[in-house]
Enzyme design. Structure first.
Site, PDB file in Angstrom:
ATOM      1  N   GLY A  10       0.840  -1.202   0.000  1.00 33.23           N
ATOM      2  CA  GLY A  10       0.000   0.000   0.000  1.00 33.23           C
ATOM      3  C   GLY A  10       0.869   1.243   0.000  1.00 33.23           C
ATOM      4  N   GLY A  12      -0.564   4.738  -0.020  1.00 32.04           N
ATOM      5  CA  GLY A  12      -1.491   5.868   0.038  1.00 32.04           C
ATOM      6  C   GLY A  12      -0.949   6.952   0.957  1.00 32.04           C
ATOM      7  CG  ASP A 199     -11.813   5.371  13.459  1.00 32.92           C
ATOM      8  OD1 ASP A 199     -11.076   4.691  12.729  1.00 32.92           O
ATOM      9  OD2 ASP A 199     -11.384   6.258  14.226  1.00 32.92           O
ATOM     10  CE  LYS A 203      -8.529   4.972  15.339  1.00 31.49           C
ATOM     11  NZ  LYS A 203      -8.818   6.356  14.968  1.00 31.49           N
TER      12      LYS A 203
HETATM   13  N1  LIG Z   1      -4.536   8.019   7.144  1.00 31.08           N
HETATM   14  C1  LIG Z   1      -4.414   8.056   8.451  1.00 31.08           C
HETATM   15  O1  LIG Z   1      -4.371   9.122   9.047  1.00 31.08           O
HETATM   16  C2  LIG Z   1      -4.352   6.791   9.250  1.00 31.08           C
HETATM   17  C3  LIG Z   1      -4.178   6.865  10.638  1.00 31.08           C
HETATM   18  C4  LIG Z   1      -4.071   5.675  11.369  1.00 31.08           C
HETATM   19  C5  LIG Z   1      -4.162   4.469  10.726  1.00 31.08           C
HETATM   20  N2  LIG Z   1      -4.366   4.427   9.370  1.00 31.08           N
HETATM   21  C6  LIG Z   1      -4.467   3.132   8.719  1.00 31.08           C
HETATM   22  O2  LIG Z   1      -3.401   2.955   7.808  1.00 31.08           O
HETATM   23  C7  LIG Z   1      -3.834   2.201   6.706  1.00 31.08           C
HETATM   24  C8  LIG Z   1      -3.578   2.972   5.412  1.00 31.08           C
HETATM   25  O3  LIG Z   1      -4.277   4.200   5.461  1.00 31.08           O
HETATM   26  P1  LIG Z   1      -4.116   5.305   4.304  1.00 31.08           P
HETATM   27  O4  LIG Z   1      -4.797   6.525   4.800  1.00 31.08           O
HETATM   28  O5  LIG Z   1      -2.697   5.385   3.873  1.00 31.08           O
HETATM   29  O6  LIG Z   1      -5.007   4.626   3.158  1.00 31.08           O
HETATM   30  P2  LIG Z   1      -5.041   4.993   1.587  1.00 31.08           P
HETATM   31  O7  LIG Z   1      -6.381   4.604   1.112  1.00 31.08           O
HETATM   32  O8  LIG Z   1      -4.546   6.374   1.375  1.00 31.08           O
HETATM   33  O9  LIG Z   1      -3.953   4.012   0.966  1.00 31.08           O
HETATM   34  C9  LIG Z   1      -4.166   2.639   0.760  1.00 31.08           C
HETATM   35  C10 LIG Z   1      -3.151   2.130  -0.250  1.00 31.08           C
HETATM   36  O10 LIG Z   1      -3.312   0.714  -0.382  1.00 31.08           O
HETATM   37  C11 LIG Z   1      -3.424   0.379  -1.750  1.00 31.08           C
HETATM   38  N3  LIG Z   1      -4.287  -0.800  -1.882  1.00 31.08           N
HETATM   39  C12 LIG Z   1      -5.526  -0.959  -1.405  1.00 31.08           C
HETATM   40  N4  LIG Z   1      -5.989  -2.166  -1.759  1.00 31.08           N
HETATM   41  C13 LIG Z   1      -5.021  -2.759  -2.470  1.00 31.08           C
HETATM   42  C14 LIG Z   1      -4.910  -4.014  -3.127  1.00 31.08           C
HETATM   43  N5  LIG Z   1      -5.905  -4.874  -3.144  1.00 31.08           N
HETATM   44  N6  LIG Z   1      -3.749  -4.306  -3.765  1.00 31.08           N
HETATM   45  C15 LIG Z   1      -2.716  -3.442  -3.782  1.00 31.08           C
HETATM   46  N7  LIG Z   1      -2.784  -2.232  -3.182  1.00 31.08           N
HETATM   47  C16 LIG Z   1      -3.917  -1.901  -2.536  1.00 31.08           C
HETATM   48  C17 LIG Z   1      -4.053   1.594  -2.400  1.00 31.08           C
HETATM   49  O11 LIG Z   1      -3.784   1.611  -3.768  1.00 31.08           O
HETATM   50  C18 LIG Z   1      -3.314   2.698  -1.648  1.00 31.08           C
HETATM   51  O12 LIG Z   1      -2.025   2.897  -2.204  1.00 31.08           O
HETATM   52  C19 LIG Z   1      -5.320   1.894   6.948  1.00 31.08           C
HETATM   53  O13 LIG Z   1      -5.435   0.633   7.566  1.00 31.08           O
HETATM   54  C20 LIG Z   1      -5.733   2.974   7.914  1.00 31.08           C
HETATM   55  O14 LIG Z   1      -6.802   2.588   8.748  1.00 31.08           O
HETATM   56  C21 LIG Z   1      -4.447   5.564   8.620  1.00 31.08           C
HETATM   57  N1  LIG Z   2     -10.794   8.739  10.733  1.00 28.28           N
HETATM   58  C1  LIG Z   2      -9.828   8.662  11.778  1.00 28.28           C
HETATM   59  C2  LIG Z   2      -8.432   8.558  11.190  1.00 28.28           C
HETATM   60  C3  LIG Z   2      -7.416   8.006  12.136  1.00 28.28           C
HETATM   61  O1  LIG Z   2      -7.633   6.671  12.451  1.00 28.28           O
HETATM   62  C4  LIG Z   2      -9.946   9.908  12.647  1.00 28.28           C
HETATM   63  O2  LIG Z   2     -10.764  10.801  12.366  1.00 28.28           O
HETATM   64  O3  LIG Z   2      -9.283   9.971  13.680  1.00 28.28           O
END
Ligand SMILES: NC(=O)c1ccc[n+]([C@@H]2O[C@H](COP(=O)([O-])OP(=O)(O)OC[C@H]3O[C@@H](n4cnc5c(N)ncnc54)[C@H](O)[C@@H]3O)[C@@H](O)[C@H]2O)c1
Ligand SMILES: N[C@@H](CCO)C(=O)O
Ligand code: NA
Length: 435
Positions: A10, A12, A199, A203
């Protein structure tokens, strides 16, 4: 110097920042670990998609399984249950250490994944999954491992804290502030998981499992969101010296039969304005921990965002990598007891109740009798009167705060008061913590 191969799944918001840091800070990380962390590849759906960070094209692949097969450390940042769950299992089966930030996966399958990791003798870490950048899982699992945690109360969802804080400071209505949160990019286009409390509930399950060394099923978490909180609730809370926060609460309580139980719940909560959690503004997160010997602790910081969350992922990665350098099998989980999760009715809390009643002799006495009949003790009572719009007399607005008591008795009290002919409406019922 030894080299450890890192596979990133991933790319993202969070994954792209993790990749950037692994590349930019390679020298520092190597010095801290005692081995090089080599980013071997990044599995994504579309290798040509535009990215936040400027990353070499040759790192990208669509073949996650092949990447995992040659990795020492797998970092899963795809999100969602599948294919993330299958890939994490595959990494464990290959003997790779795993870092993930996937709270949804952990809340649903954390127990199984921890057991698999334990059997395989591999490490599984997920600091990013709860309260983003804030170091909270490692302090609970390691720094407080020699203590007994009794209660954890956290503001673990930034979107809802942003909304409630804006309602508190501007007096605005929920719908208007939600639209603003979406405009600023805090809330998702579909904000259900945030405002519905789900969410935070995921947690809460993770926090409770680590705090009490047990397993907690996401289905055992009582979950109420903030969609029914009104500007009037917020104003009434202010008048009484409280602020409304969406709290994830995990606490150890005696069950009805005297044995131990845990209560894990998410709901809007009134907390005194002088409580440390009341000073958590905007989209910030904080977790307040009470332990038998340490006493009260609070952890504060950014709960979301690519860079802050990547910081937690890198912290886990360095810690796992250090252990790989030292060698030897570590204890990866401490889920060694089963403590039953108590239904919400068996918890203990206090209520702050708002109601409208006819302003007539004996009304207060009838209401007070119902409290007494259920063994619920009233702590505070405020009454204001105002004329009813149709000219039929005066209405009394009552705000009643209770002492702590069993939730079942408090709920039964409210249900009976709602039936009184002299009560026009019970306008709000909120639980109170931190008194
Ligand atoms: N964004 C935040 O602030 C945050 C905070 C805490 C935890 N998280 C967790 O971190 C993780 C990632 O979050 P994010 O915000 O970066 O998500 P995002 O949606 O921005 O990124 C997800 C990435 O995974 C890739 N992906 C998804 N399904 C796929 C598949 N089947 N095959 C290959 N690639 C695939 C997507 O293309 C993308 O690059 C999540 O589990 C989220 O809950 C995010
Ligand atoms: N949607 C979540 C992102 C972090 O897990 C928040 O608002 O805190
Ligand atoms: Na964290």
């Amino acid at each position: 110097m030894k080299t450890l191969k890192v596979a990133l799944l991933g790319c993202g918001n969070v994954g792209s920042q993790v990749a950037r840091i692994l590349l930019e800070d390679a020298e520092d990380l190597a010095a801290r670990v005692g081995a090089r962390l080599k980013l071997a590849g990044i599995a994504v759906r579309n290798p040509d998609a535009p990215r936040e960070a400027d990353l070499p094209r040759e790192l990208f692949t669509t073949d996650a399984e092949a990447l995992i097969a040659s990795a020492d450390i797998v970092i899963e940042l795809m999100g969602g249950l599948e294919p993330a769950g299958t890939l994490v299992r595959s990494a464990i089966a290959h003997g790779a250490a795993v870092v993930t930030g996937n709270k949804a996966l952990l809340a649903a399958q954390g127990h199984d994944l921890s057991a698999l990791a334990e059997e395989a003798g591999v490490q599984l870490s997920y600091e990013a999954a709860v309260a983003g950048a804030i170091p909270i899982l490692r302090p609970i699992a390691e720094s407080l491992a020699g203590d007994h945690i009794t209660k954890v109360m956290g503001i673990v969802n930034g979107t809802t804290n942003f909304i409630l804080d804006a309602m508190d400071t501007t007096g605005a209505a929920f719908g208007d502030v939600l639209a603003e949160a979406q405009r600023l990019g805090y809330a998702e286009a579909d904000p259900t998981a945030d405002v519905g409390g789900h969410d935070a509930a995921a947690k809460a399950a993770i926090l409770a499992a680590l705090s009490f060394h047990t397993t907690v099923d996401a289905a055992d978490v009582h979950c109420e969101g903030i969609t029914s909180i009104t500007a009037d609730d917020v104003a009434a809370a202010q008048e009484a010296g409280y602020v409304i926060k969406l709290l994830a609460i995990a606490e150890r309580l005696p069950a009805a039969d005297g044995s131990d139980g845990i209560s894990v719940r998410v709901h809007p909560t009134l907390i005194p304005r002088l409580h440390p959690l009341a000073s958590v503004h905007g989209a910030f997160n904080a977790v307040f921990v009470e332990a038998e010997n340490a006493g009260q602790l609070m952890f504060y910081g950014q709960g979301a965002g690519g860079r802050p969350t990547a910081s937690a992922v890198l912290g886990d990665t360095v810690a796992l990598a250090r252990r790989l350098v030292i060698g030897g099998r570590g204890r990866t989980r401490s889920h060694d007891v089963t403590i039953p999760a108590l239904p919400i009715a068996q918890t203990t809390t206090s209520y702050y109740i708002g109601l409208e009643a006819k302003d007539q002799p004996g009304v207060l006495a009838r209401i007070a009798q119902i409290f007494a009949a259920h063994g619920v003790s009233i702590e505070t009572m405020r009454q204001t009167t105002h004329p009813v719009a149709d000219g039929s007399g005066d209405s009394a607005t009552l705000r009643i705060g209770t002492h702590r008591g069993p939730e079942a008795a408090l709920a039964a009290t409210v249900a009976e008061i709602e039936q009184l002919d002299v009560v026009t409406a019970v306008t709000s019922v909120l639980r109170v913590e931190g008194n």
